[in-house]
Design a protein around this motif. Structure first.
Motif, PDB file in Angstrom:
ATOM      1  N   ARG A 102       0.811  -1.380   0.173  1.00 24.58           N
ATOM      2  CA  ARG A 102       0.167   0.031  -0.287  1.00 24.58           C
ATOM      3  C   ARG A 102       0.608   1.167  -0.004  1.00 24.58           C
ATOM      4  O   ARG A 102       0.375   2.404  -1.404  1.00 24.58           O
ATOM      5  CB  ARG A 102      -1.343  -0.016   1.646  1.00 24.58           C
ATOM      6  CG  ARG A 102      -2.082   1.477   0.881  1.00 24.58           C
ATOM      7  CD  ARG A 102      -2.659   1.046   2.166  1.00 24.58           C
ATOM      8  NE  ARG A 102      -3.681   1.668   3.127  1.00 24.58           N
ATOM      9  CZ  ARG A 102      -5.267   1.929   2.372  1.00 24.58           C
ATOM     10  NH1 ARG A 102      -6.049   0.627   2.019  1.00 24.58           N
ATOM     11  NH2 ARG A 102      -6.119   2.788   2.169  1.00 24.58           N
ATOM     12  N   ASP A 106       1.027   4.149  -2.924  1.00 25.88           N
ATOM     13  CA  ASP A 106       0.863   5.204  -2.980  1.00 25.88           C
ATOM     14  C   ASP A 106       1.409   6.079  -3.503  1.00 25.88           C
ATOM     15  O   ASP A 106       2.297   7.156  -3.739  1.00 25.88           O
ATOM     16  CB  ASP A 106       0.250   5.578  -1.284  1.00 25.88           C
ATOM     17  CG  ASP A 106       0.425   7.112  -0.925  1.00 25.88           C
ATOM     18  OD1 ASP A 106      -0.451   7.322  -0.230  1.00 25.88           O
ATOM     19  OD2 ASP A 106       1.260   7.565  -0.446  1.00 25.88           O
ATOM     20  N   GLU A 234      -6.105  13.093  -2.043  1.00 29.91           N
ATOM     21  CA  GLU A 234      -6.089  12.743  -0.810  1.00 29.91           C
ATOM     22  C   GLU A 234      -7.304  11.654  -0.304  1.00 29.91           C
ATOM     23  O   GLU A 234      -6.669   9.851  -0.006  1.00 29.91           O
ATOM     24  CB  GLU A 234      -5.681  13.069   0.352  1.00 29.91           C
ATOM     25  CG  GLU A 234      -4.586  14.910   0.812  1.00 29.91           C
ATOM     26  CD  GLU A 234      -3.333  13.574   0.306  1.00 29.91           C
ATOM     27  OE1 GLU A 234      -2.148  12.517   0.472  1.00 29.91           O
ATOM     28  OE2 GLU A 234      -1.928  13.815  -0.111  1.00 29.91           O
ATOM     29  N   TYR A 235      -8.223  12.152   0.196  1.00 27.58           N
ATOM     30  CA  TYR A 235      -9.240  11.289  -0.154  1.00 27.58           C
ATOM     31  C   TYR A 235      -9.208  10.222  -1.189  1.00 27.58           C
ATOM     32  O   TYR A 235      -9.972   9.095  -0.952  1.00 27.58           O
ATOM     33  CB  TYR A 235     -10.274  12.521  -0.273  1.00 27.58           C
ATOM     34  CG  TYR A 235     -12.115  11.378   0.035  1.00 27.58           C
ATOM     35  CD1 TYR A 235     -12.360  11.700   1.531  1.00 27.58           C
ATOM     36  CD2 TYR A 235     -12.652  10.909  -0.166  1.00 27.58           C
ATOM     37  CE1 TYR A 235     -13.259  10.540   1.969  1.00 27.58           C
ATOM     38  CE2 TYR A 235     -13.999  10.073  -0.478  1.00 27.58           C
ATOM     39  CZ  TYR A 235     -14.202  10.735   1.523  1.00 27.58           C
ATOM     40  OH  TYR A 235     -15.342   9.298   1.352  1.00 27.58           O
ATOM     41  N   GLU A 238      -7.199   7.412  -0.796  1.00 31.95           N
ATOM     42  CA  GLU A 238      -7.495   6.459   0.111  1.00 31.95           C
ATOM     43  C   GLU A 238      -7.936   5.755  -0.264  1.00 31.95           C
ATOM     44  O   GLU A 238      -8.330   4.157   0.152  1.00 31.95           O
ATOM     45  CB  GLU A 238      -7.646   7.943   1.306  1.00 31.95           C
ATOM     46  CG  GLU A 238      -6.026   8.153   2.125  1.00 31.95           C
ATOM     47  CD  GLU A 238      -5.405   6.892   2.945  1.00 31.95           C
ATOM     48  OE1 GLU A 238      -5.491   6.047   3.207  1.00 31.95           O
ATOM     49  OE2 GLU A 238      -3.899   7.122   2.153  1.00 31.95           O
ATOM     50  N   ARG A 239      -9.084   6.088  -0.549  1.00 30.86           N
ATOM     51  CA  ARG A 239     -11.115   5.410  -0.651  1.00 30.86           C
ATOM     52  C   ARG A 239     -10.365   3.856  -1.669  1.00 30.86           C
ATOM     53  O   ARG A 239     -10.575   2.897  -1.825  1.00 30.86           O
ATOM     54  CB  ARG A 239     -11.893   5.930  -1.808  1.00 30.86           C
ATOM     55  CG  ARG A 239     -12.497   6.908  -0.468  1.00 30.86           C
ATOM     56  CD  ARG A 239     -12.897   6.447   0.566  1.00 30.86           C
ATOM     57  NE  ARG A 239     -11.491   5.896   1.297  1.00 30.86           N
ATOM     58  CZ  ARG A 239     -10.932   6.615   2.936  1.00 30.86           C
ATOM     59  NH1 ARG A 239     -11.352   7.793   2.307  1.00 30.86           N
ATOM     60  NH2 ARG A 239     -10.232   6.070   3.453  1.00 30.86           N
ATOM     61  N   LEU A 241      -7.228   2.884  -2.755  1.00 33.30           N
ATOM     62  CA  LEU A 241      -5.870   1.831  -2.199  1.00 33.30           C
ATOM     63  C   LEU A 241      -6.947   1.153  -0.880  1.00 33.30           C
ATOM     64  O   LEU A 241      -6.658  -0.241  -0.835  1.00 33.30           O
ATOM     65  CB  LEU A 241      -5.425   2.915  -1.292  1.00 33.30           C
ATOM     66  CG  LEU A 241      -3.845   3.412  -2.204  1.00 33.30           C
ATOM     67  CD1 LEU A 241      -2.976   3.850  -1.334  1.00 33.30           C
ATOM     68  CD2 LEU A 241      -3.695   2.079  -3.216  1.00 33.30           C
ATOM     69  N   ASP A 242      -7.945   1.683  -0.398  1.00 36.75           N
ATOM     70  CA  ASP A 242      -8.771   0.737   0.698  1.00 36.75           C
ATOM     71  C   ASP A 242      -9.232  -0.447  -0.612  1.00 36.75           C
ATOM     72  O   ASP A 242      -9.813  -1.228  -0.116  1.00 36.75           O
ATOM     73  CB  ASP A 242     -10.316   1.510   1.131  1.00 36.75           C
ATOM     74  CG  ASP A 242      -9.411   2.388   2.051  1.00 36.75           C
ATOM     75  OD1 ASP A 242      -8.763   2.289   2.759  1.00 36.75           O
ATOM     76  OD2 ASP A 242     -10.093   2.993   1.997  1.00 36.75           O
TER      77      ASP A 242
END
Length: 256
Positions: A102, A106, A234-235, A238-239, A241-242
């Motif tokens: 991850r 990123d 950023e938001y 993150e989603r 990668l989730d």
């Protein structure tokens, strides 16, 4: 925004130039130019004025030579664009970061984002047919390394890298457009927002749009703007990668 396409030149000639296997011109006086020098001039123009401003004649003017001189090195703009792309991909640090897949993925997203921000003209190039140069290949190899051995199939690895790159492309386009509108209007997002706030009650009954009113007010209060590119990036990352995490967990979960 006019769209250019990579891979539009002669494949054999592009590959010769990309891998620097194209022989130097043999006729006439000793060449005063080099492939690297021509590409550097083209990049200066594209970075400063956009890809639409980059023509063979403009590059020749930058180098102080006649336009026909460039055709001794590059058959046309298509081949030049391929080498430009491969060259800027060589700017990627391709760092190996501590942590798991991850963290590595990123880093892939962030390095690609920074590359777009340094060279916004990249957003004007469709690369469904990427130039197969050394830096393009090294970039793809590094990106795949982030998801190697985590339980994905080869097709899923390729699709995951494409998903990340596609997300970054879209997010950066919005950020670049935000920068451009500030430059063109001479007004920051905060100034634009504050100028509109006193007049919002004049555009209609906001009670008809309770969610828009509530959420829009919260965003405006937080960022002094209707949108914040940094927060959105950023938001969204993150989603994304989730989602990949859920796929990886599904692949590695014990049966039964």
């Amino acid at each position: 925004m006019k769209q250019e396409h990579s891979g539009s030149g002669d494949p054999a000639k592009s590959l010769e130039l990309l891998w620097r296997r194209r022989p130097a011109p043999s006729r006439g006086p000793k060449p005063a130019l080099t492939v690297d020098g021509i590409v550097a001039a083209a990049l200066r123009i594209a970075d400063a004025d956009g890809l639409a401003a980059m023509s063979m004649r403009r590059v020749a003017d930058e180098l102080g030579v006649g336009a026909m001189t460039l055709y001794r090195y590059f058959p046309g703009k298509g081949e030049l664009l391929d080498v430009m792309l491969d060259t800027v991909y060589g700017d990627l640090p391709r760092r190996v970061v501590p942590g798991d897949w991850r963290a590595a993925l990123d880093e892939v997203a962030r390095e690609n984002r920074e590359l777009y921000l340094r060279h916004p003209w990249l957003l004007q190039v469709a690369i469904s047919r990427p130039p197969l140069g050394p830096n393009v290949m090294a970039k793809y190899e590094w990106e795949l390394t982030a998801v190697e051995g985590i339980g994905l199939t080869d097709l899923e690895m390729d699709a995951t890298v494409a998903l990340v790159n596609g997300y970054v492309h879209g997010a950066v386009r919005t950020a670049v457009e935000s920068r451009q509108v500030i430059q063109r209007s001479g007004m920051t997002d905060k100034e634009w927002w504050l100028a509109h706030v006193p007049h919002l009650d004049q555009i209609g009954d906001l009670k008809k749009f309770p969610l828009s009113s509530r959420v829009g007010t919260a965003v405006g209060s937080e960022f002094d703007a209707p949108y914040d590119a940094e927060h959105a990036f950023e938001y969204g990352l993150e989603r994304l990668l989730d989602g990949v995490s859920a796929l990886v967990a599904n692949r590695t979960a014990p049966e039964g």
